[in-house]
Design a protein around this motif. Structure first.
Motif, PDB file in Angstrom:
ATOM      1  N   SER A 103      99.527  -9.874  55.365  1.00  0.00           N
ATOM      2  CA  SER A 103      99.003  -9.183  56.560  1.00  0.00           C
ATOM      3  C   SER A 103      97.610  -9.825  57.038  1.00  0.00           C
ATOM      4  N   THR A 124      97.672   0.345  57.550  1.00  0.00           N
ATOM      5  CA  THR A 124      96.750  -0.553  56.942  1.00  0.00           C
ATOM      6  C   THR A 124      95.977  -0.459  58.076  1.00  0.00           C
ATOM      7  N   ASN A 177     103.783  -5.193  55.150  1.00  0.00           N
ATOM      8  CA  ASN A 177     102.631  -4.253  54.506  1.00  0.00           C
ATOM      9  C   ASN A 177     101.647  -3.937  55.864  1.00  0.00           C
ATOM     10  N   MET A 178     101.568  -4.712  56.807  1.00  0.00           N
ATOM     11  CA  MET A 178     100.898  -4.291  58.054  1.00  0.00           C
ATOM     12  C   MET A 178     101.671  -3.397  59.147  1.00  0.00           C
TER      13      MET A 178
END
Length: 390
Positions: free
Chosen positions: A3, A182, A118-119
């Motif tokens: 990310s 995130t 994950n972002m």
């Protein structure tokens, strides 16, 4: 999965968020809306389209200055406004043939939040953070503003973009559930450090996408491994209508080829469903978990899953609920020999109702046909989201 945070002033954003409308109306990109955040202490650009050669005035309430420019022969215009130290709320008024007033505009720190899964992972949805319900309930941060770019694939630069809510949104329990977890926690922490100055988050990420998808054809042309892909792209028409028709034909041909090789199908009929199928020699796999992490390394295609369950006489004939959690990418689900659901999309939860007429005393079988086009594959959600209940 990587990310990235990119600190950026809005003049860079102007390179890819543009509006090329040739209408005489005053049109501005969706980036300019109520609740927006402009980068502090900079010359921030403001742009749009209007009538050709029309005078455009932009007034900023933080200093009561009026900036002037003139649209070109195509109606495009742009200018820069000076922004002060962080603060707000302010107004930004743009006047040409008509007047647009942007309210609740803040001056502060603007961040682009991009990357892969994950972002992209939201506070709630296809994945959930710890104590997500409480985190969402506490997400009242009027000085944090959200701008979530919707996913779209294009073969050439787009003239404009679509965003969640069609505008900037104030961070609240209603607006935060599908936003990047995130990015959100980053902004909350940054807000504490910077003593609650306004923060604008521009979220533009797409989980599982390869770097090549974001790389220009010119750059890829220098790499031998991508020559066949580039040659295939050149076959796609440039006209948007013809382009969609071409892609639709190619997708249907691909699906037909895949189905023809699927031994669980014959003439459009599912064969590996129901209690009569002999599956004693089938391999076993743990669910939920990506199949790449188990027996099927680097596999893309179709996998059939079967699970035999025993239903007590007291439950026979009663409606049941089956939850599979999330599946990467698409699936068709059967109970005994009947289809009970089908969903496309790796980030969507699967919750299906099983009619009581299908539920019988004793042996019953759940069958799931999973298709994965690339990356991770399988039934992969949290274990507590895979269940059968009344």
């Amino acid at each position: 999965m990587k990310s990235y945070y990119l600190k950026i002033s809005l003049f860079v954003i102007g390179c890819f968020v543009v509006s090329l409308s040739l209408s005489a109306r005053l049109v501005m990109p969706v980036l300019f809306s109520d609740n927006m955040v402009l980068q502090q202490k900079t010359d921030a650009p403001v742009w749009g389209t209007t009538k050709a050669n029309k005078k455009v005035l932009v007034k900023t309430s933080w200093d009561n200055k009026t900036y002037e420019t003139q649209a070109d022969n195509a109606g495009n215009w742009s200018l820069r406004v000076q922004t002060p130290e962080a603060g707000g709320p302010y107004q930004l008024v743009v006047k040409a043939d008509e007047t647009k007033t942007l309210n609740n505009v803040m001056i502060g720190e603007v961040w682009i939040c991009s990357g892969q899964s994950n972002m992209e992972m939201p506070l709630s949805g296809w994945a959930k953070v710890d104590n997500y319900e409480q985190e969402i309930a506490n997400a009242n941060h009027p000085n944090i503003r959200l701008f979530q770019v919707e996913k779209s694939t294009k073969l050439s630069p787009a003239k404009d973009i679509k965003v969640m809510g069609n505008s900037w949104l104030v961070c609240s329990p209603a607006n935060i559930p599908e936003f990047s977890a995130t990015a959100y926690f980053f902004a909350v922490n940054l807000s504490k450090i910077l003593k609650n100055i306004p923060i604008g988050l521009i979220h533009a990420s797409w989980g599982g996408t390869p770097a090549e998808a974001w790389t220009s054809a010119k750059s890829l042309s220098q790499m031998p491994d991508f020559q066949d892909y580039l040659a295939a792209l050149k076959q796609i028409p440039s006209d948007p209508v013809e382009q969609n028709e071409y892609i639709d034909r190619e997708q249907k041909a691909y699906n037909a080829q895949l189905t023809s090789k699927d031994r669980g199908y014959s003439e459009g009929k599912a064969l590996w469903v129901g209690t009569a199928v002999d599956d004693k020699n089938w391999e076993t796999m743990y669910v939920p978990k990506n199949w790449e992490d188990q027996a099927l390394k680097n596999f893309d295609g179709v996998v059939w899953f079967r699970k035999t369950i025993e239903i007590p006489a007291s439950q026979a004939g009663k409606d049941l609920t089956l939850s599979l959690g999330t599946v990467d990418d698409n699936e068709i689900t059967y109970f005994n020999d009947q289809q009970i659901g089908a969903t496309e999309g790796w980030d969507r939860e699967r919750i299906y109702q099983i009619p009581g007429k299908l539920v019988k005393d004793g042996k019953n079988v759940i069958t799931v046909r999973v298709f994965d086009s690339g990356g991770g594959g399988g039934i992969y959600g949290p274990p507590n989201e895979v269940f059968l209940t009344d």
